[in-house]
Enzyme design. Structure first.
Site, PDB file in Angstrom:
ATOM      1  N   GLY A 208       0.840  -1.213   0.000  1.00  0.00           N
ATOM      2  CA  GLY A 208       0.000   0.000   0.000  1.00  0.00           C
ATOM      3  C   GLY A 208       0.862   1.245   0.000  1.00  0.00           C
ATOM      4  N   ASN A 209       0.264   2.370   0.266  1.00  0.00           N
ATOM      5  CA  ASN A 209       1.058   3.601   0.384  1.00  0.00           C
ATOM      6  C   ASN A 209       0.428   4.517   1.425  1.00  0.00           C
ATOM      7  OD1 ASN A 209      -0.883   5.442  -1.006  1.00  0.00           O
ATOM      8  ND2 ASN A 209      -0.463   4.038  -2.710  1.00  0.00           N
TER       9      ASN A 209
END
Ligand code: CTP
Length: 691
Positions: A208-209
């Site tokens: 993810g980020n």
């Protein structure tokens, strides 16, 4: 400007209540009818008598009039108002409004209000930043209310920080903005992607980020407040979307976001792609939790679809596409590349290296980049940034509306900013100056100058700056008048200079004189001069819009110049130098401006407007138009406009040919420009040398 608008002004118990008195005055001065509603606490800070006197209406505080027994109907007030402003709004009132605690007339009126509501909070900085206040503000914003954020500065407590009620002038400007421009996106359908995407590795892990989704959600909120129907495709974030016009579709992975967005886009007018989409996903997802082996491991990745680029491919002429670029280095070049590669109409660049910008924070600092150029904005809250972005977008959409649907309404034509500068003279008589400034603004903006039907957004922007050089108590004025006007380049946010002129004018004016203008019987030099320029600006603007448009208006200007020669101001007389108004008309009468007239049309409408879509084709037309300029110059070398055209457009010319065009093209253009206006050789050199 607010003539006939009915405004309910709610005042609550804050030290800033004294500013509401000024607010009432300004609203009344703009022509609005103001009904003041006060909370009991507000009466401790400012008296109902003051507010009643200023608004010209009894102030309402209680549910009942204790003398007459009359019931004050908040329901009726809710239907009566065209807008409600709550200024100042205390933390307590914000809390009551957010939670429906209807224990005073102000809150019941708010709950009954059918019209848009504007809220200007005022309180101490700690109270303002407290999570409970912020939550209430978010809730109120979510309900579609318009927050007028407090400014930073010294507070009543002598502490410095955010919490000072916005100045009444700025509140009035927001209200005027609202009524004047209407809601910017009424009837539009907007698709927004926001937040991160999660790419599954196994049932418990993902790639993810750090995207928090805050920027995208703020844009969704702003679009909805501006009247759009929003489809918000949100990655995994924990932000609420209370606005009823936001339809939220939650997704997790880039592929899901892609599927949802591509399906929704054809039904939308615009897509704004704020999501931080993962570019890669694991090639395979483990069905069971991957066990630790003690060894290193490799995850094979495959590319995700590029949502922005895919929408860019299927984008129709009547759709607009906006992207974001979050960059750590070489921001502008990277953003420009993405703009072109993904076929975006504009891209919003934010740089991770800027303090206060990027993920998770509540502020952002952006640059909006389109094919025309870039606009840099200072650090602002994400909701203010959202407003800037939506404003930029609405301009593009209005242009589309203009091209696709030339419907006409009865709007006045000029949108003039009037300035009156009295710094040169001693012993200023403020009343007469204030009255003159209002009268000028009213005269220029509210008069119907043409028989054409203008839409509000088609009004021609211009500036009339009057510098008072001399003034006598008998009301004799001698002023330097500077008139400027620009024309929007359709499809961009760029305005091209159209008209610029400096003039000396003498006239008489006493406080509260009416400014009259009668075409057949000119007896007032001031209004004759303004009418002259109004027709000239509108005539040239219409020229730019159509092959023959505007000629009748230019004839009117010419008639004024002819008829005005008997007026006392010598500026009307032919031959009194090349810088008087008559010289413009003189040019017209000698036919020297016909090539300029054609040039204006070709240059703007066929050249600049095309450049936005196709830079090379547009520039080619522009290069050709220089032949017309040359012709105008050869016919009449002293023609005022020939010289002026080269002067006020010099920067534009430099930009048009900057690192673009063949060297023959540049040389032919520079040859003409250097002959007409050799004094600007530095600019013309820039065209040749691309500096
Ligand atoms: N975008 C998208 N789909 C993707 C990747 C990006 O829609 N798979 C959109 C983003 O929402 C943003 C714009 O494209 O509006 C630019 O995103 P960014 O990640 O900066 O661009 P990339 O093309 O992925 O380039 P980079 O190599 O810098 O990651």
């Amino acid at each position: 400007m607010l003539k006939g608008k009915k405004i309910v002004l709610g005042v609550t118990g804050s030290i800033a209540a004294y500013k509401s008195a000024l607010l009432v005055r300004l609203l009344v001065k703009e022509g609005a009818e103001v009904q003041v509603v006060m909370t009991p606490a507000a009466k401790e800070f400012i008296t109902p008598l003051t507010m009643a006197t200023l608004s010209g209406r009894p102030v309402l505080c209680d549910f009942f009039d204790t003398n007459s027994g009359n019931w004050h109907s908040h329901v009726e007030l809710g239907l009566w108002g065209d807008a409600m402003i709550i200024a100042p709004a205390t933390a307590a009132t914000l809390g009551k409004m957010a939670n429906g605690v209807a224990d005073n007339l102000l809150v019941t009126t708010y709950l009954s209000m059918k019209a848009p509501v504007f809220i200007a909070p005022a309180m101490d900085l700690d109270m303002y930043s407290h999570p409970s206040t912020q939550r209430n503000i978010d809730i109120l914003r979510g309900y579609g209310n318009n927050m007028i954020e407090p400014a930073s500065g010294e507070l009543a407590s002598h502490l410095c920080g955010k919490g000072r009620m916005e100045e009444p002038e700025n509140i009035v400007a927001r209200i005027k903005d609202f009524f004047f421009s209407g809601r910017l996106l009424t009837g539009k359908k907007v698709l927004i992607t926001a937040g991160p995407t999660y790419e599954k590795i196994d049932p418990v892990r993902f790639i993810g980020n750090y995207s928090s989704g805050k920027m995208g959600f703020a844009i969704a909120q702003e679009c909805a407040s501006q009247g759009a129907d929003v489809t918000l495709v949100a990655g995994p974030v924990s932000i609420a979307t209370p606005h009823p016009s936001i339809k939220r579709i939650n997704v997790e992975s880039a592929q899901q976001m892609y599927n949802t967005a591509t399906e929704a886009f054809p039904q939308c007018d615009t897509a704004i792609l704020c999501a931080a989409v993962a570019d890669y996903r694991p090639s395979s997802v483990a069905e069971k939790k991957i066990k630790r082996t003690g060894e290193g491991m490799t995850i094979e990745l495959e590319a995700n679809p590029d949502i922005a680029a895919s929408l860019g491919k299927i984008k129709r002429d009547d759709q607009r596409l906006v992207g974001f670029a979050l960059e750590t280095n070489d921001g502008e070049n990277n953003a420009r590349e993405k703009l072109a590669k993904k076929n975006l109409d504009f891209i919003v660049l934010n740089s991770l290296t800027d303090k206060g910008a990027g993920f998770a924070v509540d502020t952002n600092k952006v640059t909006i980049i389109d094919k025309e150029g870039e606009t840099r904005y200072p650090l602002k809250s994400k909701s203010e940034v959202a407003r800037d972005i939506v404003k930029h977008l609405s301009k593009l959409l209005l242009v589309l509306l203009f091209i696709l649907l030339p419907v006409s309404l009865d709007a006045q034509e000029l949108n003039a900013v009037v300035n009156l500068n009295t710094s040169k003279i001693q012993g200023t008589n403020t009343e007469v100056f204030e009255s003159l400034k209002d009268a000028l603004s009213e005269f220029i903006n509210n008069r119907k100058w043409t028989t054409y039907n203008y839409e509000d957004y088609e009004r021609v922007s211009c500036n009339f700056t009057f510098i008072v050089d001399e003034y006598s108590d008998a009301g004799e004025f001698s002023v330097t008048l500077m008139v400027q006007s620009t024309r929007p380049v359709y499809g961009s946010s760029y305005n091209s200079p159209l008209f610029m002129y400096e003039d000396k004018v003498r006239f008489n004016y006493q406080s509260h004189d009416r400014l009259e203008f009668n075409e057949d019987n000119l007896d007032n030099n001031l209004t004759a001069v303004i009418a002259f320029y109004a027709y000239l600006i509108l005539g040239l603007d219409m020229d730019a819009m159509g092959e023959m448009g505007g000629s009748d208006l230019l004839t009117k200007a010419q008639n004024i110049a002819n008829n005005a020669q008997n007026l006392s101001d010598t500026g009307w007389r032919a031959g009194s130098g090349n810088s008087n108004r008559f010289s413009i008309i003189d040019d017209y009468m000698n036919g020297a401006l016909e090539p300029i007239r054609q040039l204006m049309y070709r240059y703007h409408r066929l050249g600049l407007d095309t450049m936005y879509k196709n830079a090379d084709a547009g520039r080619k037309v522009i290069t050709e138009t220089f032949a017309l300029l040359n012709e105008a110059y050869a016919n009449r070398p002293l023609a005022y406009f020939t010289k002026l055209f080269t002067e006020y457009k010099q920067d534009e010319f430099v930009n048009i040919y900057f690192k673009k065009g063949t060297s023959e093209e540049k040389q032919s253009v520079v040859k003409i420009l250097s002959e007409i206006n050799p004094s600007l050789s530095t600019s013309w050199d820039k065209i040749l040398k691309d500096r």
